[in-house]
Enzyme design. Structure first.
Site, PDB file in Angstrom:
ATOM      1  N   ASP A 108       0.470   4.902   2.076  1.00  0.00           N
ATOM      2  CA  ASP A 108      -0.256   5.997   2.869  1.00  0.00           C
ATOM      3  C   ASP A 108      -1.295   6.660   2.496  1.00  0.00           C
ATOM      4  O   ASP A 108      -0.851   6.840   1.721  1.00  0.00           O
ATOM      5  CB  ASP A 108       0.975   5.688   4.133  1.00  0.00           C
ATOM      6  CG  ASP A 108       1.780   4.753   4.715  1.00  0.00           C
ATOM      7  OD1 ASP A 108       1.433   4.585   4.694  1.00  0.00           O
ATOM      8  OD2 ASP A 108       2.982   5.707   5.262  1.00  0.00           O
TER       9      ASP A 108
ATOM     10  N   HIS B 173       4.632  -0.017   0.575  1.00  0.00           N
ATOM     11  CA  HIS B 173       5.876  -1.019   1.332  1.00  0.00           C
ATOM     12  C   HIS B 173       4.817  -2.093   1.993  1.00  0.00           C
ATOM     13  O   HIS B 173       3.449  -1.786   1.913  1.00  0.00           O
ATOM     14  CB  HIS B 173       6.073  -0.188   2.654  1.00  0.00           C
ATOM     15  CG  HIS B 173       4.859   0.999   3.284  1.00  0.00           C
ATOM     16  ND1 HIS B 173       4.595   2.019   2.503  1.00  0.00           N
ATOM     17  CD2 HIS B 173       4.355   1.099   4.352  1.00  0.00           C
ATOM     18  CE1 HIS B 173       3.567   2.205   3.540  1.00  0.00           C
ATOM     19  NE2 HIS B 173       3.388   2.122   4.536  1.00  0.00           N
TER      20      HIS B 173
ATOM     21  N   ARG C  32       4.854   6.667  13.908  1.00  0.00           N
ATOM     22  CA  ARG C  32       4.529   6.859  12.495  1.00  0.00           C
ATOM     23  C   ARG C  32       4.359   8.844  12.565  1.00  0.00           C
ATOM     24  O   ARG C  32       2.769   8.979  12.683  1.00  0.00           O
ATOM     25  CB  ARG C  32       3.753   5.996  11.548  1.00  0.00           C
ATOM     26  CG  ARG C  32       4.237   5.975   9.848  1.00  0.00           C
ATOM     27  CD  ARG C  32       2.959   6.149   8.805  1.00  0.00           C
ATOM     28  NE  ARG C  32       2.427   6.478   9.515  1.00  0.00           N
ATOM     29  CZ  ARG C  32       0.682   5.681   8.369  1.00  0.00           C
ATOM     30  NH1 ARG C  32       0.890   4.575   8.197  1.00  0.00           N
ATOM     31  NH2 ARG C  32      -0.526   6.184   8.652  1.00  0.00           N
TER      32      ARG C  32
ATOM     33  N   HIS D 133       0.684  -1.143   0.123  1.00  0.00           N
ATOM     34  CA  HIS D 133       0.053  -0.121   0.182  1.00  0.00           C
ATOM     35  C   HIS D 133       0.808   1.085  -0.544  1.00  0.00           C
ATOM     36  O   HIS D 133       1.850   1.017   0.158  1.00  0.00           O
ATOM     37  CB  HIS D 133      -0.755   0.088   1.119  1.00  0.00           C
ATOM     38  CG  HIS D 133      -0.822   0.006   2.602  1.00  0.00           C
ATOM     39  ND1 HIS D 133       0.304  -0.661   3.039  1.00  0.00           N
ATOM     40  CD2 HIS D 133       0.110   1.156   3.198  1.00  0.00           C
ATOM     41  CE1 HIS D 133       0.886  -0.707   4.275  1.00  0.00           C
ATOM     42  NE2 HIS D 133       0.670   0.871   4.784  1.00  0.00           N
TER      43      HIS D 133
END
Length: 299
Positions: free
Chosen positions: A116, A275, A290, A114
């Site tokens: 983000d 990723h 994150r 995907h």
């Protein structure tokens, strides 16, 4: 100076106070950045050099950076405004930081290729992920160069993708985490959005394959761009094409794989990468923080 794995380049643009090393991690994506202390604010030269390195390598990895949550927020903010994620749990003192990772009872669910928040009208420019705790074995993350993935498609396929629009949606991936009431409110706040199947990177001009199996649900205008005999031709052909495009992220030649250690930071360009967080360590724990930097509308 050209960098090779055997002899990393030293980047010293302008009057850089602390030069840092750049060591490529694979031929197509990723570089480890050394000789830099991220507990200290970036000066203008360091910022410019790191941004240039990010555009070139798409993923930057920093080892042994024992920074605080506040320092991580400040570092990420140097590259742009940060989002607050509507689903993931947040750090108690810094809502810009999402807390990722399961525990001994609940495994993580990020093990899907995907980019983000591609479900936002303004998807992210980049993400900065810091390892707080990780297993000694397992829990690696894979990143993929999606500009390379597009460039190496057959020319006929590249031409067929021009002008196609993909629909990205928050709910298929996150809806199972919500109550029916939460799903209704999130749908109102975050309706499906449309982005080009092939976007142009706003800083490098690269053409990037921009569909992912986590958030891309269908193509909005497939039937306008393709001749079909019957309705089921349209649906099956569209699904076949999307499955083919999803699979490009899984090609090892476009990838790099990172083994985490505590105080490792990974900073990547969401506009040109995907990723996959490998879930091979459960019931061991992997805890991450994150920060996600807001980007612009794909074109």
């Amino acid at each position: 100076m050209h960098a090779t794995p055997e002899s990393p380049a030293i980047v010293s643009p302008g009057a850089l106070k602390t030069s840092f090393s750049i060591e490529p991690m694979s031929p197509v994506i990723g570089a480890e950045i050394g000789n830099i202390d991220l507990t200290q604010p970036l000066d203008d030269d360091q910022y410019a050099a790191l941004r240039a390195a990010l555009l070139k390598h798409k993923l930057l990895v920093f080892r042994d950076q024992d920074i605080s949550a506040a320092q991580q927020v400040a570092l990420a903010q140097r590259f742009g405004e940060l989002e607050v994620h509507p689903v993931f749990p947040h750090h108690p003192d810094h809502p810009e930081l999402v807390m990722l990772g399961g525990d001994s009872k609940i495994p993580g669910r990020e093990n899907i290729y995907h980019s983000d928040v591609s479900w936002r009208a303004l998807p992210s420019m980049g993400s900065m992920l810091r390892c707080i705790e990780c297993p000694k074995v397992g829990g690696d993350t894979i990143w993929v160069n999606m500009a390379e993935a597009f460039a190496r498609l057959p020319e006929a396929t590249r031409n067929a993708l021009e002008g196609l629009i993909a629909v990205h949606d928050l709910l298929p991936a996150f809806g199972t985490r919500m109550t029916p009431e939460e799903r209704e409110s999130r749908r109102a706040a975050f309706p499906p959005v449309m982005h080009p199947v092939v976007r142009t990177h706003p800083e490098t001009g690269e053409r990037v394959l921009y569909v992912n199996e986590a958030f891309t649900t269908h193509l909005a205008n497939f039937i306008e761009k393709n001749e079909v005999r019957f309705g089921f031709d349209f649906r099956l052909a569209e699904m076949d094409l999307l499955q083919h495009l999803y699979r490009q992220a899984a090609v090892p030649e476009y990838q790099v794989r990172l083994k985490w250690r505590p105080n490792t930071i990974a900073f990547w360009d969401n506009r040109s990468t995907q990723h996959y967080a490998i879930q091979d360590y459960f019931p061991a724990r992997r805890r991450m923080l994150r920060a996600t930097i807001i980007g612009d509308a794909p074109v």
